[in-house]
Design an enzyme around this catalytic site. Structure first.
Site, short mmCIF file in Angstrom:
data_model
loop_
_atom_site.label_atom_id
_atom_site.label_comp_id
_atom_site.label_asym_id
_atom_site.label_seq_id
_atom_site.Cartn_x
_atom_site.Cartn_y
_atom_site.Cartn_z
N SER A 124 39.66 -19.41 -12.20
CA SER A 124 40.00 -18.17 -12.91
C SER A 124 41.47 -18.17 -13.30
CB SER A 124 39.72 -17.00 -11.97
OG SER A 124 40.29 -15.81 -12.48
N TYR A 148 41.13 -12.21 -3.47
CA TYR A 148 40.19 -12.91 -4.36
C TYR A 148 40.90 -14.09 -5.02
CZ TYR A 148 37.81 -14.03 -8.73
OH TYR A 148 37.23 -14.70 -9.77
N LYS A 152 40.29 -18.38 -4.94
CA LYS A 152 40.14 -19.30 -6.09
C LYS A 152 41.14 -20.44 -5.99
CE LYS A 152 36.67 -17.73 -7.95
NZ LYS A 152 35.46 -18.46 -8.29
P1 NAD Z 1 28.41 -12.87 -10.75
O1 NAD Z 1 28.68 -12.07 -9.52
O2 NAD Z 1 27.61 -12.26 -11.84
O3 NAD Z 1 27.73 -14.26 -10.34
C1 NAD Z 1 27.96 -14.89 -9.11
C2 NAD Z 1 26.60 -15.23 -8.51
O4 NAD Z 1 26.81 -15.89 -7.26
C3 NAD Z 1 25.74 -14.00 -8.22
O5 NAD Z 1 24.44 -14.20 -8.73
C4 NAD Z 1 25.73 -13.92 -6.70
O6 NAD Z 1 24.52 -13.35 -6.21
C5 NAD Z 1 25.91 -15.37 -6.30
N1 NAD Z 1 26.51 -15.57 -4.97
C6 NAD Z 1 27.64 -15.01 -4.47
N2 NAD Z 1 27.84 -15.44 -3.22
C7 NAD Z 1 26.83 -16.31 -2.92
C8 NAD Z 1 26.49 -17.07 -1.78
N3 NAD Z 1 27.21 -17.02 -0.65
N4 NAD Z 1 25.39 -17.85 -1.84
C9 NAD Z 1 24.63 -17.91 -2.96
N5 NAD Z 1 24.90 -17.19 -4.08
C10 NAD Z 1 25.99 -16.40 -4.05
O7 NAD Z 1 29.82 -13.35 -11.31
P2 NAD Z 1 30.18 -14.06 -12.68
O8 NAD Z 1 30.95 -13.09 -13.50
O9 NAD Z 1 28.99 -14.72 -13.24
O10 NAD Z 1 31.23 -15.13 -12.16
C11 NAD Z 1 30.85 -16.45 -11.86
C12 NAD Z 1 32.06 -17.19 -11.29
O11 NAD Z 1 33.11 -17.14 -12.24
C13 NAD Z 1 32.62 -16.61 -10.01
O12 NAD Z 1 32.99 -17.67 -9.18
C14 NAD Z 1 33.82 -15.84 -10.47
O13 NAD Z 1 34.81 -15.76 -9.45
C15 NAD Z 1 34.31 -16.67 -11.63
N6 NAD Z 1 35.08 -15.91 -12.62
C16 NAD Z 1 34.53 -14.80 -13.19
C17 NAD Z 1 35.27 -14.06 -14.10
C18 NAD Z 1 34.70 -12.79 -14.72
O14 NAD Z 1 35.49 -11.97 -15.20
N7 NAD Z 1 33.39 -12.60 -14.74
C19 NAD Z 1 36.58 -14.46 -14.45
C20 NAD Z 1 37.09 -15.62 -13.87
C21 NAD Z 1 36.33 -16.34 -12.96
N1 UFG Z 2 41.23 -1.65 -18.00
C1 UFG Z 2 41.27 -0.32 -18.34
N2 UFG Z 2 40.28 0.49 -17.88
C2 UFG Z 2 39.24 0.03 -17.13
C3 UFG Z 2 39.20 -1.35 -16.80
C4 UFG Z 2 40.23 -2.16 -17.25
O1 UFG Z 2 42.19 0.14 -19.00
O2 UFG Z 2 38.36 0.84 -16.73
C5 UFG Z 2 42.29 -2.54 -18.53
C6 UFG Z 2 43.11 -3.25 -17.46
O3 UFG Z 2 44.18 -2.45 -17.04
C7 UFG Z 2 43.53 -4.53 -18.18
C8 UFG Z 2 42.34 -4.81 -19.11
O4 UFG Z 2 41.64 -3.58 -19.26
O5 UFG Z 2 44.65 -4.27 -18.97
C9 UFG Z 2 41.38 -5.84 -18.57
O6 UFG Z 2 40.96 -5.47 -17.25
P1 UFG Z 2 39.75 -6.19 -16.53
O7 UFG Z 2 39.59 -5.53 -15.19
O8 UFG Z 2 38.56 -6.24 -17.42
O9 UFG Z 2 40.25 -7.70 -16.36
P2 UFG Z 2 41.51 -8.28 -15.60
O10 UFG Z 2 42.26 -9.14 -16.59
O11 UFG Z 2 42.26 -7.26 -14.89
O12 UFG Z 2 40.84 -9.20 -14.50
C10 UFG Z 2 39.75 -10.07 -14.78
C11 UFG Z 2 38.93 -10.28 -13.52
C12 UFG Z 2 39.75 -10.98 -12.49
C13 UFG Z 2 40.26 -12.26 -13.07
C14 UFG Z 2 41.03 -12.02 -14.33
C15 UFG Z 2 41.42 -13.32 -14.98
O13 UFG Z 2 38.53 -9.03 -12.99
O14 UFG Z 2 38.96 -11.29 -11.39
O15 UFG Z 2 40.22 -11.28 -15.24
O16 UFG Z 2 40.31 -14.12 -15.16
F1 UFG Z 2 41.07 -12.83 -12.17
#
Ligand code: NAD
Ligand code: UFG
Length: 338
Positions: A124, A148, A152
């Site tokens: 991430s 978190y 990562k």
């Molecule tokens: P998500 O929560 O939708 O998907 C994660 C999946 O992993 C879920 O289905 C959950 O049930 C499963 N899981 C969690 N712990 C587990 C365990 N111990 N055993 C088996 N399954 C397990 O999240 P996502 O948005 O699809 O994110 C996927 C990956 O990408 C994550 O590692 C997250 O940290 C990373 N990531 C997500 C974002 C974002 O904004 N969505 C940004 C950067 C990185």
């Molecule tokens: N924001 C609002 N209102 C809301 C939610 C978010 O104004 O209800 C704003 C935040 O302040 C930020 C922007 O929208 O300026 C994006 O916020 P998000 O929470 O959607 O995303 P972030 O960039 O804060 O964080 C996300 C994931 C993190 C990850 C990061 C980089 O939540 O886990 O992107 O990948 F680390």
């Protein structure tokens, strides 16, 4: 290839499943449904036309993980499984360390014991913390601002040490920026439990009438319109990069750490306006205080991904909003229970 998707029932994993099947891979999903529902498997079957090979698996259970790898053969693993809510990680850090770090260790043990030597890992942009400058390149200083983010960074390091110890083991760390949007069919999309933490799912729930208005966290950031700037990337573009990263590992036999973003910064109000246009409805919002831990501006330099993977984001912010809205309006309450 025969590929295991750990956490493949989640938001990004489900979209990657579709792309990998379309590219002709044989894909198995493993998940414990801690943040997803079996309903997604029904939808994946509708999209691909075939039942989804599924294995219930909790990565925290080392015996189960090692036993599973001993029974099945895989050419590669894509590891999405993690807990990902920043605020929750501050309240329950040990749960995050256990699930994300111990879970990854168990996975690596299972892979090593079975001789599976290709890994694509969901990292991430959080590993950059509050970057000194934008756009952010992969060699920017790494820093964590919450538990978190620490998981990562530690997971990237653990994987790196394993790669060092075994020249035959290759990993791709994919540093996602802000994934949004949904599959063009509207059958799969982001389905957060409880109140959404992230901007796009919150906007979607306002648009569909589940929430009254959006709170915009801060109107006084040092950005052009005073609201936070991020690099939103369409989940379908992101999914495609996983297939490209697997091809890279096979072709190049080396490790990779790469940003996945569009390279374009979009403010909260720009996203709200684009969504209002796509959904043809107003998104009521109020500007409130900044959210603790937020930063002004983060967007990627995605040129390395283009150079080494031949990958670039293709879908723009209007497509992100249109597809997110299609998913939300067709599924106002998310996935039906299977
Ligand atoms: P998500 O929560 O939708 O998907 C994660 C999946 O992993 C879920 O289905 C959950 O049930 C499963 N899981 C969690 N712990 C587990 C365990 N111990 N055993 C088996 N399954 C397990 O999240 P996502 O948005 O699809 O994110 C996927 C990956 O990408 C994550 O590692 C997250 O940290 C990373 N990531 C997500 C974002 C974002 O904004 N969505 C940004 C950067 C990185
Ligand atoms: N924001 C609002 N209102 C809301 C939610 C978010 O104004 O209800 C704003 C935040 O302040 C930020 C922007 O929208 O300026 C994006 O916020 P998000 O929470 O959607 O995303 P972030 O960039 O804060 O964080 C996300 C994931 C993190 C990850 C990061 C980089 O939540 O886990 O992107 O990948 F680390």
């Amino acid at each position: 290839m025969r590929i295991l998707l750990c956490g493949g029932a989640g938001y990004i994993g489900a979209h990657a499943y579709v792309v990998l099947v379309e590219r002709g891979h044989d894909v198995v999903v493993a998940d414990n449904f801690s943040n997803s529902s079996p309903g997604v498997l029904v939808r994946l079957q509708q999209i691909t036309g075939h039942p989804v090979p599924f294995q219930p698996l909790d990565l925290r259970d080392r015996e189960a993980v090692v036993g599973f790898f001993a029974r099945q053969q895989f050419d590669a693993v894509v590891h999405f499984a993690a807990l990902k809510a920043v605020g929750e990680s501050c309240e329950r850090p040990l749960d995050y360390f256990h699930n994300n770090i111990s879970g990854t260790l168990n996975l690596l043990h299972g892979m090593q014991a079975a001789g599976v030597k290709r890994l694509v890992f969901s990292s991430s942009a959080t590993v950059y913390g509050d970057p000194a400058s934008v756009p952010v390149r992969e060699d920017a200083r790494l820093q964590v601002t919450n538990p978190y983010g620490r998981t990562k960074l530690v997971m990237e390091q653990l994987i790196g040490d394993l790669c060092e110890s075994d020249p035959g083991f290759h990993a791709a760390n994919l540093r996602y920026f802000n994934p949004v949007g949904a599959h063009a069919s509207g059958l799969i999309g982001e389905d957060p439990t409880g109140i959404p933490n992230n901007l796009m799912p919150y906007i979607c729930q306002v648009a569909v009438g589940r929430r009254e208005h959006l709170s915009v966290f801060g109107g006084d950031w040092p950005t052009p319109d005073g609201t936070g700037v991020r690099d939103y990337i369409h989940v379908t573009d992101l999914a495609r990069a996983h297939a490209d990263a697997l091809d890279f590992l096979v072709r190049e036999r080396r490790n990779l750490t790469v940003n996945l973003g569009t390279g374009q910064g979009i403010s909260v109000l720009q996203l709200v306006n684009a969504f209002a246009g796509a959904a043809e409805r107003a998104i009521p919002y109020q500007i409130v205080a900044r959210r603790a831990g937020d930063v002004a501006e983060v967007y990627a330099d995605p040129s390395l991904a283009n150079d080494v993977l031949g990958w670039r984001a293709e879908l723009d912010v209007d497509a992100m909003c249109r597809d997110a809205w299609r998913w939300q309006s067709q599924n106002p309450q998310g996935y039906p229970s299977a």
